[in-house]
Design a protein around this motif. Structure first.
Motif, mmCIF file in Angstrom:
data_model
loop_
_atom_site.group_PDB
_atom_site.id
_atom_site.type_symbol
_atom_site.label_atom_id
_atom_site.label_comp_id
_atom_site.label_asym_id
_atom_site.label_seq_id
_atom_site.Cartn_x
_atom_site.Cartn_y
_atom_site.Cartn_z
ATOM 1 N N ALA A 333 21.789 20.725 74.852
ATOM 2 C CA ALA A 333 22.766 21.791 74.644
ATOM 3 C C ALA A 333 23.913 21.679 75.646
ATOM 4 C CB ALA A 333 22.086 23.152 74.763
ATOM 5 N N GLU A 334 25.020 22.344 75.348
ATOM 6 C CA GLU A 334 26.149 22.363 76.292
ATOM 7 C C GLU A 334 25.834 23.299 77.465
ATOM 8 O OE1 GLU A 334 29.823 23.249 74.437
ATOM 9 O OE2 GLU A 334 29.698 21.617 72.974
ATOM 10 N N ARG A 336 23.125 24.549 79.504
ATOM 11 C CA ARG A 336 21.741 24.130 79.733
ATOM 12 C C ARG A 336 21.015 25.111 80.652
ATOM 13 N NH1 ARG A 336 22.240 17.605 80.856
ATOM 14 N NH2 ARG A 336 23.194 17.040 78.865
ATOM 15 N N SER A 357 17.984 27.246 75.953
ATOM 16 C CA SER A 357 19.287 27.323 75.283
ATOM 17 C C SER A 357 19.449 26.246 74.222
ATOM 18 C CB SER A 357 20.405 27.181 76.326
ATOM 19 O OG SER A 357 20.283 25.930 77.008
ATOM 20 N N GLY A 358 18.363 25.665 73.805
ATOM 21 C CA GLY A 358 18.421 24.596 72.813
ATOM 22 C C GLY A 358 18.835 25.085 71.437
ATOM 23 N N ALA A 359 18.887 24.135 70.484
ATOM 24 C CA ALA A 359 19.346 24.448 69.130
ATOM 25 C C ALA A 359 18.350 25.282 68.347
ATOM 26 C CB ALA A 359 19.637 23.151 68.370
#
Length: 425
Positions: A333-334, A336, A357-359
C-alpha cells in the motif's frame, strides 16, 4: 483405562474407508434403481410396439371383422401365444370392442371381460394394472377396420413380477461394481494412511496440529529476530563509527532513540498483570521487521488484558501469522501501517485485533482464506496457505472465534477466559 488417541494416519484411513463404503452403497442403490427404471421403460416400449403390430395385423383385423368370437378364438389364440413367446411377454389379450376376451394365456378367462382400462375413444393407453396375472405393465391398442370402425382391442403386457426377476438377475453385476469401488476405495485409504504416517508418524491429530503450530511459531519468531538483530547491528555499527569520528553526541542520540522505541513496547507488555514473554518478544521483533520494511508499527495493549487460554507456542503462532499477513498486505500500500491491539472482552477473555492498510480481501474469499492450502500469494518455502488455516484451528480448539472485516482490513480473534469450563483442549 482411557484408550490412546487414534493417530492422524488411522483417522485418515477410517474416514476414507467410510467414504468408500458410503459411495459404494449409493452406487449400488443407484444401479438397482436405474436398472428397474430401464427395464420398466423397455417393458413399456415392447408392450406398445407389440400391441400396435397386432392391432394392424391382417389376421387380427380379419378375425375380429368376421364377428364370430369362437372362430376368432380358434384362429387368434395360438397366434397370440406364439407372439408372447417370441416377444418375451406375459400375455396378449385380443378382445371385442366391448372388452370381452377372445384370447388369454389362461383359457378359462376367455369370454370374460378384460380387467383394465378401456379408453373411451379408440386410442392407445399404457398403464400399470392388476389383472388375473397380478400387477403388470400393459398397453392397449384399438383394432379398426378399413372404414375406421372400432372392431376390438389388443392388450399386451409384462407382469411386475417378471420385471422384478429381471432386476434381481442384474443385482450380482451391481454388487460386483460396488465391491470393486469399495476395494479401490480401501486401497486408496491404505495408500493415504501410509503417506500420512510417513509425514506425521503415529501422532494423533492434536499433536500434529501442535507440531505445525510449533513450527509456525519458530518461523514467525525467526524473521522478526533476524530483523531486530539486523537493525540493532546497523545502529551499533553506526554508533561505533560516530564514536571513532569523535561525534559522541550523535552516537548517544542513536543509541538513546533505539532504547526509547523498544522501551515503549516493553512498558506496554510488562504493564499487563498476566504478561506473556513470548508474545512480548514477538511484538518487539515484529516492530523491527516493520521498520525494516518501512511500515508504521502501532501497538496497543490494555494493562488489564487477562491471561491467554493458549499456550505460548499457540499464542505466538496465532499472533505471528496474523501480523505476517498484515505486514505483507501493508507493504503493497502507499500508506503503510499495521495496528495490533490486545484488550479484555466483556466475558473476561481476550480480544486480539490485527489491522492493516492493505487492499483487503475480496468478499467472496472471506471464508476460503481460512482453508488449508489456500493463499492469494504464490506458494513458497514459508508455508503459504497454512497460516490462517492454523490460526482458525488453534482458535476453534480453544473455543474462540476469528472474524475478518474490511475498511480497514481487520482480523478479530476473541478468546475465552483461560479457566472457562467450556474450553476445548
Amino acid at each position: 483405562m482411557a484408550h490412546a488417541a487414534r493417530s492422524a494416519a488411522s483417522r485418515v484411513f477410517l474416514v476414507l474407508l467410510a467414504a468408500a463404503l458410503v459411495i459404494g452403497a449409493l452406487v449400488a442403490v443407484y444401479l438397482v434403481v436405474d436398472a428397474q427404471r430401464a427395464i420398466r421403460a423397455e417393458a413399456e416400449r415392447v408392450t406398445s410396439a407389440t400391441a400396435i403390430a397386432l392391432a394392424n395385423s391382417p389376421v387380427v383385423i380379419s378375425a375380429l371383422d368376421a364377428g364370430d368370437p369362437a372362430d376368432a378364438t380358434r384362429i387368434l389364440e395360438p397366434y397370440a401365444m406364439s407372439v408372447v413367446d417370441d416377444a418375451d411377454l406375459d400375455f396378449i389379450t385380443v378382445m371385442t370392442s366391448e372388452g370381452v376376451r377372445i384370447t388369454h394365456p389362461d383359457l378359462a378367462q376367455i369370454g370374460q371381460r378384460y380387467l383394465g382400462t378401456i379408453p373411451a375413444a379408440p386410442e392407445p393407453l399404457t398403464e400399470v394394472f392388476t389383472g388375473t396375472l397380478g400387477p403388470s405393465v400393459r398397453t392397449i391398442e384399438p383394432v379398426t377396420g378399413d372404414d375406421g370402425e372400432l372392431l376390438g382391442w389388443v392388450a399386451s403386457g409384462v407382469t411386475i413380477e417378471s420385471i422384478s426377476e429381471t432386476v434381481i438377475r442384474r443385482i450380482p453385476l451391481s454388487l460386483g461394481i460396488t465391491a470393486g469401488l469399495v476395494v479401490f476405495g480401501a486401497l486408496g485409504a491404505w495408500i493415504a494412511r501410509r503417506i500420512t504416517r510417513r509425514i506425521a508418524g503415529d501422532l494423533p491429530p492434536g499433536q500434529v496440529r501442535d507440531a505445525v503450530s510449533s513450527y509456525e511459531s519458530i518461523r514467525t519468531l525467526g524473521d522478526p529476530l533476524r530483523a531486530q538483530t539486523h537493525e540493532h547491528g546497523n545502529r551499533m555499527h553506526t554508533a561505533v563509527a560516530l564514536l571513532e569520528l569523535g561525534r559522541s553526541a550523535e552516537a548517544i542520540e542513536i543509541l538513546t532513540e533505539t532504547s526509547r522505541q523498544s522501551q515503549s513496547l516493553v512498558d506496554q507488555v510488562t504493564a499487563r498483570r498476566h504478561g506473556d514473554p513470548a508474545v512480548g518478544a514477538l511484538l518487539l521483533g515484529k516492530a523491527s521487521q516493520a521498520k525494516e520494511r518501512g511500515i508504521d508499527w502501532r501497538v496497543r495493549i490494555e494493562p488489564d488484558t487477562p491471561r491467554s487460554p493458549l499456550t505460548a507456542v499457540d499464542s505466538v503462532s496465532v499472533l505471528g501469522n496474523l501480523v505476517d499477513n498484515a505486514l505483507d498486505a501493508a507493504a503493497e500500500a502507499e500508506d503503510r501501517w499495521v495496528s495490533v491491539s490486545l484488550s479484555p472482552s466483556a466475558e473476561g477473555g481476550i480480544i486480539l485485533e490485527v489491522a492493516d492498510s492493505g487492499a483487503g480481501v475480496p468478499t467472496d474469499l472471506t471464508e476460503r482464506i481460512f482453508a488449508s492450502g489456500f493463499s492469494t500469494k504464490p506458494a513458497g518455502a514459508d508455508g503459504r496457505g497454512v497460516g490462517l488455516a492454523l490460526v482458525r484451528a488453534v482458535v476453534d480448539d480453544a473455543g474462540g472465534t476469528v472474524e475478518l472485516s474490511g475498511s480497514p482490513t481487520t482480523f478479530r480473534v476473541v478468546l475465552p477466559r483461560a479457566d472457562a469450563p467450556g474450553r476445548r483442549r
